[in-house]
Design a protein around this motif. Structure first.
Motif, PDB file in Angstrom:
ATOM      1  N   VAL A 101       0.835  -1.203   0.000  1.00 19.47           N
ATOM      2  CA  VAL A 101       0.000   0.000   0.000  1.00 19.47           C
ATOM      3  C   VAL A 101       0.869   1.252   0.000  1.00 19.47           C
ATOM      4  O   VAL A 101       2.003   1.241   0.473  1.00 19.47           O
ATOM      5  CB  VAL A 101      -0.943   0.028   1.234  1.00 19.47           C
ATOM      6  CG1 VAL A 101      -1.911  -1.142   1.196  1.00 19.47           C
ATOM      7  CG2 VAL A 101      -0.147   0.021   2.542  1.00 19.47           C
ATOM      8  N   THR A 102       0.309   2.313  -0.545  1.00 21.12           N
ATOM      9  CA  THR A 102       0.935   3.639  -0.454  1.00 21.12           C
ATOM     10  C   THR A 102       0.152   4.441   0.571  1.00 21.12           C
ATOM     11  O   THR A 102      -1.088   4.359   0.628  1.00 21.12           O
ATOM     12  CB  THR A 102       0.904   4.372  -1.804  1.00 21.12           C
ATOM     13  OG1 THR A 102      -0.443   4.421  -2.289  1.00 21.12           O
ATOM     14  CG2 THR A 102       1.774   3.653  -2.828  1.00 21.12           C
ATOM     15  N   LEU A 103       0.841   5.217   1.397  1.00 22.87           N
ATOM     16  CA  LEU A 103       0.163   5.964   2.446  1.00 22.87           C
ATOM     17  C   LEU A 103      -0.533   7.197   1.885  1.00 22.87           C
ATOM     18  O   LEU A 103      -1.694   7.462   2.202  1.00 22.87           O
ATOM     19  CB  LEU A 103       1.164   6.347   3.538  1.00 22.87           C
ATOM     20  CG  LEU A 103       1.898   5.180   4.219  1.00 22.87           C
ATOM     21  CD1 LEU A 103       2.672   5.677   5.443  1.00 22.87           C
ATOM     22  CD2 LEU A 103       0.941   4.068   4.619  1.00 22.87           C
ATOM     23  N   GLY A 104       0.167   7.953   1.051  1.00 23.29           N
ATOM     24  CA  GLY A 104      -0.455   9.113   0.438  1.00 23.29           C
ATOM     25  C   GLY A 104      -1.546   8.681  -0.530  1.00 23.29           C
ATOM     26  O   GLY A 104      -1.317   7.869  -1.408  1.00 23.29           O
ATOM     27  N   GLY A 105      -2.765   9.199  -0.322  1.00 23.14           N
ATOM     28  CA  GLY A 105      -3.878   8.812  -1.188  1.00 23.14           C
ATOM     29  C   GLY A 105      -4.335   7.381  -0.960  1.00 23.14           C
ATOM     30  O   GLY A 105      -4.877   6.745  -1.869  1.00 23.14           O
ATOM     31  N   GLY A 148      -7.488   5.395  -2.559  1.00 21.61           N
ATOM     32  CA  GLY A 148      -8.186   6.376  -3.386  1.00 21.61           C
ATOM     33  C   GLY A 148      -8.649   7.608  -2.634  1.00 21.61           C
ATOM     34  O   GLY A 148      -9.423   8.413  -3.173  1.00 21.61           O
ATOM     35  N   SER A 149      -8.147   7.788  -1.398  1.00 20.73           N
ATOM     36  CA  SER A 149      -8.557   8.948  -0.607  1.00 20.73           C
ATOM     37  C   SER A 149      -7.742  10.179  -0.986  1.00 20.73           C
ATOM     38  O   SER A 149      -6.789  10.094  -1.765  1.00 20.73           O
ATOM     39  CB  SER A 149      -8.369   8.663   0.892  1.00 20.73           C
ATOM     40  OG  SER A 149      -6.973   8.619   1.208  1.00 20.73           O
ATOM     41  N   SER A 150      -8.102  11.295  -0.387  1.00 21.17           N
ATOM     42  CA  SER A 150      -7.356  12.544  -0.613  1.00 21.17           C
ATOM     43  C   SER A 150      -6.407  12.845   0.546  1.00 21.17           C
ATOM     44  O   SER A 150      -5.815  13.926   0.604  1.00 21.17           O
ATOM     45  CB  SER A 150      -8.343  13.708  -0.783  1.00 21.17           C
ATOM     46  OG  SER A 150      -9.157  13.838   0.369  1.00 21.17           O
ATOM     47  N   TYR A 151      -6.257  11.901   1.472  1.00 21.18           N
ATOM     48  CA  TYR A 151      -5.406  12.128   2.639  1.00 21.18           C
ATOM     49  C   TYR A 151      -3.932  12.005   2.270  1.00 21.18           C
ATOM     50  O   TYR A 151      -3.553  11.145   1.467  1.00 21.18           O
ATOM     51  CB  TYR A 151      -5.742  11.132   3.748  1.00 21.18           C
ATOM     52  CG  TYR A 151      -7.190  11.158   4.163  1.00 21.18           C
ATOM     53  CD1 TYR A 151      -7.781  12.329   4.627  1.00 21.18           C
ATOM     54  CD2 TYR A 151      -7.971  10.014   4.079  1.00 21.18           C
ATOM     55  CE1 TYR A 151      -9.110  12.357   5.003  1.00 21.18           C
ATOM     56  CE2 TYR A 151      -9.310  10.032   4.455  1.00 21.18           C
ATOM     57  CZ  TYR A 151      -9.872  11.204   4.914  1.00 21.18           C
ATOM     58  OH  TYR A 151     -11.192  11.236   5.269  1.00 21.18           O
ATOM     59  N   ASN A 152      -3.110  12.845   2.883  1.00 19.89           N
ATOM     60  CA  ASN A 152      -1.680  12.838   2.559  1.00 19.89           C
ATOM     61  C   ASN A 152      -0.919  11.810   3.407  1.00 19.89           C
ATOM     62  O   ASN A 152      -1.481  11.162   4.301  1.00 19.89           O
ATOM     63  CB  ASN A 152      -1.073  14.241   2.704  1.00 19.89           C
ATOM     64  CG  ASN A 152      -1.169  14.790   4.125  1.00 19.89           C
ATOM     65  OD1 ASN A 152      -1.031  14.050   5.100  1.00 19.89           O
ATOM     66  ND2 ASN A 152      -1.389  16.099   4.240  1.00 19.89           N
ATOM     67  N   VAL A 194      -2.269   9.828   6.888  1.00 18.30           N
ATOM     68  CA  VAL A 194      -2.493   8.382   6.859  1.00 18.30           C
ATOM     69  C   VAL A 194      -1.493   7.668   7.763  1.00 18.30           C
ATOM     70  O   VAL A 194      -1.847   6.719   8.467  1.00 18.30           O
ATOM     71  CB  VAL A 194      -2.403   7.857   5.413  1.00 18.30           C
ATOM     72  CG1 VAL A 194      -2.518   6.330   5.377  1.00 18.30           C
ATOM     73  CG2 VAL A 194      -3.489   8.484   4.548  1.00 18.30           C
ATOM     74  N   GLY A 195      -0.238   8.130   7.741  1.00 16.65           N
ATOM     75  CA  GLY A 195       0.784   7.508   8.575  1.00 16.65           C
ATOM     76  C   GLY A 195       0.441   7.596  10.050  1.00 16.65           C
ATOM     77  O   GLY A 195       0.601   6.620  10.805  1.00 16.65           O
ATOM     78  N   GLU A 196      -0.051   8.748  10.505  1.00 16.11           N
ATOM     79  CA  GLU A 196      -0.423   8.921  11.904  1.00 16.11           C
ATOM     80  C   GLU A 196      -1.588   8.002  12.269  1.00 16.11           C
ATOM     81  O   GLU A 196      -1.613   7.396  13.349  1.00 16.11           O
ATOM     82  CB  GLU A 196      -0.799  10.386  12.163  1.00 16.11           C
ATOM     83  CG  GLU A 196      -1.019  10.697  13.642  1.00 16.11           C
ATOM     84  CD  GLU A 196      -1.297  12.177  13.882  1.00 16.11           C
ATOM     85  OE1 GLU A 196      -1.553  12.531  15.049  1.00 16.11           O
ATOM     86  OE2 GLU A 196      -1.272  12.965  12.913  1.00 16.11           O
ATOM     87  N   ALA A 197      -2.566   7.880  11.366  1.00 18.56           N
ATOM     88  CA  ALA A 197      -3.715   7.010  11.618  1.00 18.56           C
ATOM     89  C   ALA A 197      -3.284   5.550  11.694  1.00 18.56           C
ATOM     90  O   ALA A 197      -3.736   4.795  12.566  1.00 18.56           O
ATOM     91  CB  ALA A 197      -4.760   7.201  10.520  1.00 18.56           C
ATOM     92  N   PRO A 200       4.998  -0.699   2.287  1.00 19.65           N
ATOM     93  CA  PRO A 200       4.714  -1.842   3.171  1.00 19.65           C
ATOM     94  C   PRO A 200       3.504  -2.630   2.675  1.00 19.65           C
ATOM     95  O   PRO A 200       2.721  -2.156   1.849  1.00 19.65           O
ATOM     96  CB  PRO A 200       4.394  -1.158   4.493  1.00 19.65           C
ATOM     97  CG  PRO A 200       3.723   0.122   4.080  1.00 19.65           C
ATOM     98  CD  PRO A 200       4.394   0.549   2.789  1.00 19.65           C
ATOM     99  N   LYS A 201       3.365  -3.841   3.220  1.00 25.75           N
ATOM    100  CA  LYS A 201       2.137  -4.625   3.034  1.00 25.75           C
ATOM    101  C   LYS A 201       1.241  -4.394   4.246  1.00 25.75           C
ATOM    102  O   LYS A 201       1.729  -4.221   5.367  1.00 25.75           O
ATOM    103  CB  LYS A 201       2.448  -6.118   2.945  1.00 25.75           C
ATOM    104  CG  LYS A 201       3.129  -6.575   1.682  1.00 25.75           C
ATOM    105  CD  LYS A 201       3.342  -8.090   1.755  1.00 25.75           C
ATOM    106  CE  LYS A 201       4.126  -8.603   0.560  1.00 25.75           C
ATOM    107  NZ  LYS A 201       4.380 -10.061   0.670  1.00 25.75           N
TER     108      LYS A 201
END
Length: 445
Positions: free
Chosen positions: A248-252, A255-259, A263-266, A297-298
């Protein structure tokens, strides 16, 4: 009672002459209270104190020496002290900073008293409201039921001794695979396993999954502060299940608009709650296998049954002839990752996978397992040995002579040679033996 693995670890803690007050870490509803209540039967005196109850919290807030509080604990529990050992269980300890601070005094002043603490939101409050006495407590992880515990719960105890002898499992292979497929479908959440053991009805489990998921969503307000963070956490708890076993990619994310930061903090909060883990790759083939935190990461969730329900793939998993066919093999990786985690009770245990450190290379091994200072590659894959190119790539770069393939076929050992001439043993381990991987490797060595 079927949490055999954790009971075994608790019994070892009890016998340790250098034991300290024990803090059980684990996600909500993995059975912390239930397992301690069962463990408490081994003691002459068992005092269960739940700090969600106002009168219990008031006892801990009294300005009195710890030795003077003990008779009050007995009185509250309605117990007359008997000769013999005493276990004090402090549940929901995060509700009382005073109770947390008292743990060090149990260790220093009343070492003869056995103390276990737990809390459903403890994992997220450790860094916020509560300071645990460093060096005066120890930790133990409690996770969803392993396949071994699942077998015990559904009345298949005789098969547990079969799992201790990999070569014997060949005669029981089809039966074990059927049972493991059921375990893969419903998962290891204790309430789910217990309900299935009683009724053998998969459809009726839906209300339990929904209750568990809603409980995790309701907890968001308790450990995610501010406006944006709770929103991102809720989004992950809604959409993230579909990403199980995937990079997964954290930014977006999803398909979200979160940076990346949001996302990393969540994700960090949800990792503290032990609901999921971001599993990072390493490029090392020997120790230390340091994770590369700048790579993708997975995403691995705490339980495969919750993944199947929340991602709405239960019917696909149920209809699959082979676990490897279900949901593009993602469920196979999720359940193997889950079983790997049952091999230890360490809170700090992290999973990892391998990628080749070369630009343009797509060589990737699903997991690595570090044991006795050796790094073992693990591929979750069916097919001929020659198709295990990433595994061969790892072995060519490693001093290791043993590799592992997890598959749906019976246990076997192959002698393999890479294209570069490296010879190694390939352990072909059926899914139901992943929980015995450490023992199998020791016998091989």
């Amino acid at each position: 009672m079927f949490k055999r693995d954790i009971l075994f670890h608790l019994e070892r803690w009890k016998e340790d002459t250098h034991r300290k007050p024990l803090i059980l870490r684990g996600a909500r509803q993995v059975g912390k209270t239930t397992v301690v209540n069962e463990f408490g039967k081994q003691f002459a005196n068992y005092l269960s104190l739940n700090l969600e109850k106002r009168e219990v919290a008031a006892l801990f807030d009294l300005s009195a020496p710890l030795k003077d509080l003990m008779p009050l604990f007995f009185a509250y529990c309605g117990e007359v002290k008997k000769e013999g050992s005493t276990l004090v269980f402090i549940d929901e300890i995060q509700n009382s900073p005073k109770a947390v601070s008292l743990l060090r005094y149990f260790y220093e002043e009343l070492p003869e008293i056995y103390v276990i603490a737990a809390g459903s939101l403890l994992e997220n409050l450790i860094d916020v409201h509560v300071s645990f006495p460093v060096g005066r407590v120890q930790y133990m992880a409690l996770r969803p039921c392993s396949f071994r515990e699942f077998l015990g719960a559904i009345g298949e105890e005789p098969l547990l001794s079969v799992l201790d002898k990999p070569e014997v499992t060949i005669a029981f292979h089809e039966r074990l695979m059927v049972l493991f497929n059921i375990y893969t479908l419903i998962g290891g959440m204790p309430e789910v396993v217990q309900f299935y053991a009683e009724r053998k009805d998969i459809v009726s489990l839906e209300s339990i999954y929904e209750t568990l998921l809603q409980g995790y969503r309701d907890d968001v307000e308790k450990y995610a502060k501010g406006k944006q963070l709770p929103e991102v956490v809720r989004f992950i708890l809604k959409e993230g299940w579909h990403k199980a076993g995937q990079a997964v990619t954290l930014g977006g994310f999803a398909g979200s608009s979160y940076n990346v930061r949001e996302v990393g903090e969540a994700f960090r909060l949800l990792e503290k709650a032990m609901l999921l883990e971001l599993v990072y790759p390493t490029t090392a083939t020997d120790v230390p296998a340091t994770p590369e935190l700048k790579r993708m990461p997975k995403l691995i969730w705490l339980d495969v049954g919750l993944v199947n329900y929340a991602a709405q793939v239960q019917k696909e998993v149920l209809g699959a002839k082979d676990i490897m066919d279900a949901w593009r093999g993602m469920i196979a990786e999720q359940v193997v990752a889950q079983e790997l985690l049952t091999l230890t009770d360490k809170v700090s245990q992290k999973r990892c996978f391998w990628v080749r450190n070369k630009s343009g290379s797509n060589a990737e091994v699903d997991f690595i397992w570090v044991q006795d200072s050796m790094v073992y590659p693990i591929e979750v894959k069916s097919g001929h040995n020659a198709h295990l190119r990433s595994l061969h790539s790892f072995m060519d770069r490693s001093s290791q002579t043993i590799a592992v393939r997890v598959w749906s076929q019976p246990f076997s050992v192959d002698e393999v040679k890479t294209a570069d001439g490296k010879e190694f043993k390939l352990l072909n381990i059926p899914f139901y033996l992943v929980g015995k991987l450490d023992r199998i490797l020791r016998t091989m060595i």
